[in-house]
Design a protein around this motif. Structure first.
Motif, PDB file in Angstrom:
ATOM      1  N   LYS A 126      52.601  45.098  55.942  1.00 18.08           N
ATOM      2  CA  LYS A 126      51.537  44.139  55.674  1.00 18.08           C
ATOM      3  C   LYS A 126      50.875  43.655  56.952  1.00 18.08           C
ATOM      4  CE  LYS A 126      53.383  42.426  51.290  1.00 18.08           C
ATOM      5  NZ  LYS A 126      53.858  41.227  50.537  1.00 18.08           N
ATOM      6  N   LEU A 127      51.560  43.813  58.088  1.00 20.61           N
ATOM      7  CA  LEU A 127      51.029  43.337  59.359  1.00 20.61           C
ATOM      8  C   LEU A 127      50.728  44.445  60.356  1.00 20.61           C
ATOM      9  CD1 LEU A 127      53.224  40.169  59.988  1.00 20.61           C
ATOM     10  CD2 LEU A 127      51.006  40.333  58.871  1.00 20.61           C
ATOM     11  N   GLU A 128      51.046  45.679  60.002  1.00 17.98           N
ATOM     12  CA  GLU A 128      50.794  46.778  60.937  1.00 17.98           C
ATOM     13  C   GLU A 128      50.472  48.054  60.191  1.00 17.98           C
ATOM     14  OE1 GLU A 128      52.742  49.016  64.852  1.00 17.98           O
ATOM     15  OE2 GLU A 128      53.879  47.485  63.771  1.00 17.98           O
ATOM     16  N   PHE A 129      49.479  48.777  60.735  1.00 24.13           N
ATOM     17  CA  PHE A 129      49.115  50.096  60.220  1.00 24.13           C
ATOM     18  C   PHE A 129      49.170  51.060  61.403  1.00 24.13           C
ATOM     19  CE2 PHE A 129      46.130  53.532  59.691  1.00 24.13           C
ATOM     20  CZ  PHE A 129      46.283  53.921  58.374  1.00 24.13           C
ATOM     21  N   ASP A 130      49.842  52.204  61.192  1.00 26.91           N
ATOM     22  CA  ASP A 130      49.955  53.164  62.283  1.00 26.91           C
ATOM     23  C   ASP A 130      49.731  54.573  61.754  1.00 26.91           C
ATOM     24  OD1 ASP A 130      50.711  53.439  65.188  1.00 26.91           O
ATOM     25  OD2 ASP A 130      52.081  54.878  64.279  1.00 26.91           O
ATOM     26  N   SER A 131      48.931  55.350  62.485  1.00 28.68           N
ATOM     27  CA  SER A 131      48.684  56.743  62.134  1.00 28.68           C
ATOM     28  C   SER A 131      48.506  57.530  63.421  1.00 28.68           C
ATOM     29  CB  SER A 131      47.431  56.868  61.259  1.00 28.68           C
ATOM     30  OG  SER A 131      46.259  56.668  62.033  1.00 28.68           O
ATOM     31  N   GLU A 132      48.268  58.820  63.291  1.00 27.76           N
ATOM     32  CA  GLU A 132      48.034  59.623  64.494  1.00 27.76           C
ATOM     33  C   GLU A 132      46.702  59.278  65.149  1.00 27.76           C
ATOM     34  OE1 GLU A 132      46.759  63.824  63.876  1.00 27.76           O
ATOM     35  OE2 GLU A 132      47.307  63.429  61.778  1.00 27.76           O
ATOM     36  N   PHE A 133      45.841  58.548  64.419  1.00 27.56           N
ATOM     37  CA  PHE A 133      44.506  58.241  64.921  1.00 27.56           C
ATOM     38  C   PHE A 133      44.419  56.857  65.561  1.00 27.56           C
ATOM     39  CE2 PHE A 133      44.075  61.276  61.475  1.00 27.56           C
ATOM     40  CZ  PHE A 133      43.281  62.246  62.057  1.00 27.56           C
ATOM     41  N   CYS A 134      45.229  55.917  65.067  1.00 25.01           N
ATOM     42  CA  CYS A 134      45.112  54.557  65.586  1.00 25.01           C
ATOM     43  C   CYS A 134      46.317  53.719  65.203  1.00 25.01           C
ATOM     44  CB  CYS A 134      43.835  53.894  65.073  1.00 25.01           C
ATOM     45  SG  CYS A 134      43.897  53.536  63.312  1.00 25.01           S
ATOM     46  N   PHE A 176      41.910  47.738  56.897  1.00 21.96           N
ATOM     47  CA  PHE A 176      43.153  47.003  57.153  1.00 21.96           C
ATOM     48  C   PHE A 176      42.886  45.861  58.137  1.00 21.96           C
ATOM     49  CE2 PHE A 176      47.340  46.346  59.120  1.00 21.96           C
ATOM     50  CZ  PHE A 176      48.159  46.287  57.994  1.00 21.96           C
ATOM     51  N   VAL A 177      42.056  46.138  59.146  1.00 17.66           N
ATOM     52  CA  VAL A 177      41.628  45.081  60.071  1.00 17.66           C
ATOM     53  C   VAL A 177      40.965  43.944  59.302  1.00 17.66           C
ATOM     54  CG1 VAL A 177      39.974  44.499  61.892  1.00 17.66           C
ATOM     55  CG2 VAL A 177      41.357  46.569  62.099  1.00 17.66           C
ATOM     56  N   LEU A 178      40.048  44.304  58.417  1.00 18.94           N
ATOM     57  CA  LEU A 178      39.347  43.305  57.621  1.00 18.94           C
ATOM     58  C   LEU A 178      40.319  42.443  56.817  1.00 18.94           C
ATOM     59  CD1 LEU A 178      36.780  42.042  56.421  1.00 18.94           C
ATOM     60  CD2 LEU A 178      36.700  43.969  54.803  1.00 18.94           C
ATOM     61  N   ASP A 179      41.303  43.073  56.213  1.00 18.16           N
ATOM     62  CA  ASP A 179      42.293  42.325  55.428  1.00 18.16           C
ATOM     63  C   ASP A 179      43.077  41.347  56.298  1.00 18.16           C
ATOM     64  OD1 ASP A 179      41.568  43.528  53.054  1.00 18.16           O
ATOM     65  OD2 ASP A 179      43.126  45.082  53.167  1.00 18.16           O
ATOM     66  N   LEU A 180      43.437  41.782  57.506  1.00 15.59           N
ATOM     67  CA  LEU A 180      44.175  40.891  58.407  1.00 15.59           C
ATOM     68  C   LEU A 180      43.308  39.707  58.855  1.00 15.59           C
ATOM     69  CD1 LEU A 180      46.128  43.404  60.691  1.00 15.59           C
ATOM     70  CD2 LEU A 180      47.058  41.970  58.860  1.00 15.59           C
ATOM     71  N   LEU A 181      42.040  39.967  59.137  1.00 12.73           N
ATOM     72  CA  LEU A 181      41.145  38.886  59.530  1.00 12.73           C
ATOM     73  C   LEU A 181      40.986  37.863  58.402  1.00 12.73           C
ATOM     74  CD1 LEU A 181      38.330  40.880  61.384  1.00 12.73           C
ATOM     75  CD2 LEU A 181      40.070  39.417  62.424  1.00 12.73           C
ATOM     76  N   LYS A 182      40.992  38.341  57.175  1.00  9.41           N
ATOM     77  CA  LYS A 182      40.923  37.444  56.019  1.00  9.41           C
ATOM     78  C   LYS A 182      42.224  36.657  55.862  1.00  9.41           C
ATOM     79  CE  LYS A 182      37.769  40.225  53.159  1.00  9.41           C
ATOM     80  NZ  LYS A 182      37.673  41.039  51.918  1.00  9.41           N
ATOM     81  N   GLN A 183      43.323  37.324  56.161  1.00 10.79           N
ATOM     82  CA  GLN A 183      44.641  36.734  55.927  1.00 10.79           C
ATOM     83  C   GLN A 183      44.979  35.622  56.915  1.00 10.79           C
ATOM     84  OE1 GLN A 183      47.714  39.708  55.742  1.00 10.79           O
ATOM     85  NE2 GLN A 183      49.379  38.222  55.719  1.00 10.79           N
ATOM     86  N   PHE A 184      44.519  35.777  58.178  1.00 12.02           N
ATOM     87  CA  PHE A 184      44.912  34.834  59.227  1.00 12.02           C
ATOM     88  C   PHE A 184      43.697  34.045  59.709  1.00 12.02           C
ATOM     89  CE2 PHE A 184      48.103  38.197  59.315  1.00 12.02           C
ATOM     90  CZ  PHE A 184      49.263  37.431  59.213  1.00 12.02           C
ATOM     91  N   PRO A 185      43.628  32.761  59.363  1.00  9.08           N
ATOM     92  CA  PRO A 185      42.476  31.931  59.726  1.00  9.08           C
ATOM     93  C   PRO A 185      42.217  31.906  61.226  1.00  9.08           C
ATOM     94  CG  PRO A 185      43.873  30.801  58.134  1.00  9.08           C
ATOM     95  CD  PRO A 185      44.626  32.015  58.588  1.00  9.08           C
ATOM     96  N   HIS A 186      40.941  32.030  61.601  1.00  6.94           N
ATOM     97  CA  HIS A 186      40.489  31.922  62.995  1.00  6.94           C
ATOM     98  C   HIS A 186      41.078  32.996  63.901  1.00  6.94           C
ATOM     99  CE1 HIS A 186      38.673  28.157  61.815  1.00  6.94           C
ATOM    100  NE2 HIS A 186      39.847  27.719  61.386  1.00  6.94           N
ATOM    101  N   SER A 187      41.563  34.086  63.322  1.00  6.08           N
ATOM    102  CA  SER A 187      42.011  35.204  64.146  1.00  6.08           C
ATOM    103  C   SER A 187      40.793  35.917  64.726  1.00  6.08           C
ATOM    104  CB  SER A 187      42.862  36.179  63.328  1.00  6.08           C
ATOM    105  OG  SER A 187      42.169  36.618  62.174  1.00  6.08           O
TER     106      SER A 187
END
Length: 229
Positions: free
Chosen positions: A4-12, A42-53
């Protein structure tokens, strides 16, 4: 590892860094379609999840320039990011001409919604988030001309264009309650360089022309400030 807090692939890699309240995206190599869109959503979801990130992108291995994905980023991703309370988007990138050209279209587009900074390291990125250049301007306007001057500023697109500059954090005019001929402008910039670049723009030159017509005197105060968390 994807969670839920990290996404990892061969690209990023995308992860949320709690102590800095930062969403950090590191590109490992060029990505296209789902390999690009899934992590950025996934970035967008994290920005929504954590206020003022805030959003930091390590683009030293390149950045997205495929037209189909760029169009999607401009029309879908960025407008949705703008609905979060993210304030800064910071790009970590080397000072190379080829990458600068590739990134310009992105920094200009991000600049419509966020304060944008280019740095050389993650440490510099965090420093920029917590430091701003503040410029306070006091205009003494010709008697009875304050509202007309402000209307001309708006009509000439000066406020809109200044706020859209990638390095701008705030650009607001204020009317004091105890004077009809004084106008205050508060500017915040991400760096001295960004503020200096503002002074070279066409809309800044339009403002100077209006000042010659309407303004008697200008007082400017400039200083740097650290944000208080």
């Amino acid at each position: 590892m994807n969670s839920k807090l990290e996404f990892d692939s061969e690209f990023c890699n995308v992860r949320y860094i709690e102590n800095e309240n930062v969403v950090f995206l590191t590109w490992k190599k060029f990505a296209h379609l789902n390999n690009y869109r899934t992590p950025t959503l996934f970035v967008l979801d994290l920005l929504k999840q954590f206020p003022h990130s805030n959003f930091v992108v390590d683009a030293r291995n390149g950045f997205e320039d495929d037209k189909e994905d760029v169009d999607w980023g401009f029309s879908e991703l960025l407008p949705n990011m703008s609905k979060t309370d993210c304030e800064y988007v910071i790009f970590i990138m080397p000072e190379t001409e080829n990458l600068e050209d590739e990134m310009d279209m992105w920094t200009k587009e991000f600049g419509k919604y966020f304060a944008v900074v280019k740095v050389n390291s993650y440490e510099q990125a965090i420093s920029k988030i917590h430091n701003r250049i503040i410029v306070n301007v006091k205009y003494a306007i010709k008697p009875g001309k304050r509202d007309e001057f402000l209307e001309k500023v708006i009509e000439n697109g000066i406020m809109e264009a200044s706020r859209a500059e990638p390095g701008n954090y705030k650009y607001e005019y204020y009317k004091p309650v105890d004077s009809e001929d004084i106008l205050f402008l508060m500017e915040m910039w991400v760096s001295n360089k960004a503020q200096a670049t503002h002074g070279k723009t066409e809309h800044y030159r339009r403002l100077q022309s209006l000042k010659k017509e309407y303004v008697i005197n200008v007082t400017i105060e400039k200083y740097s400030a650290s944000t208080i968390e």
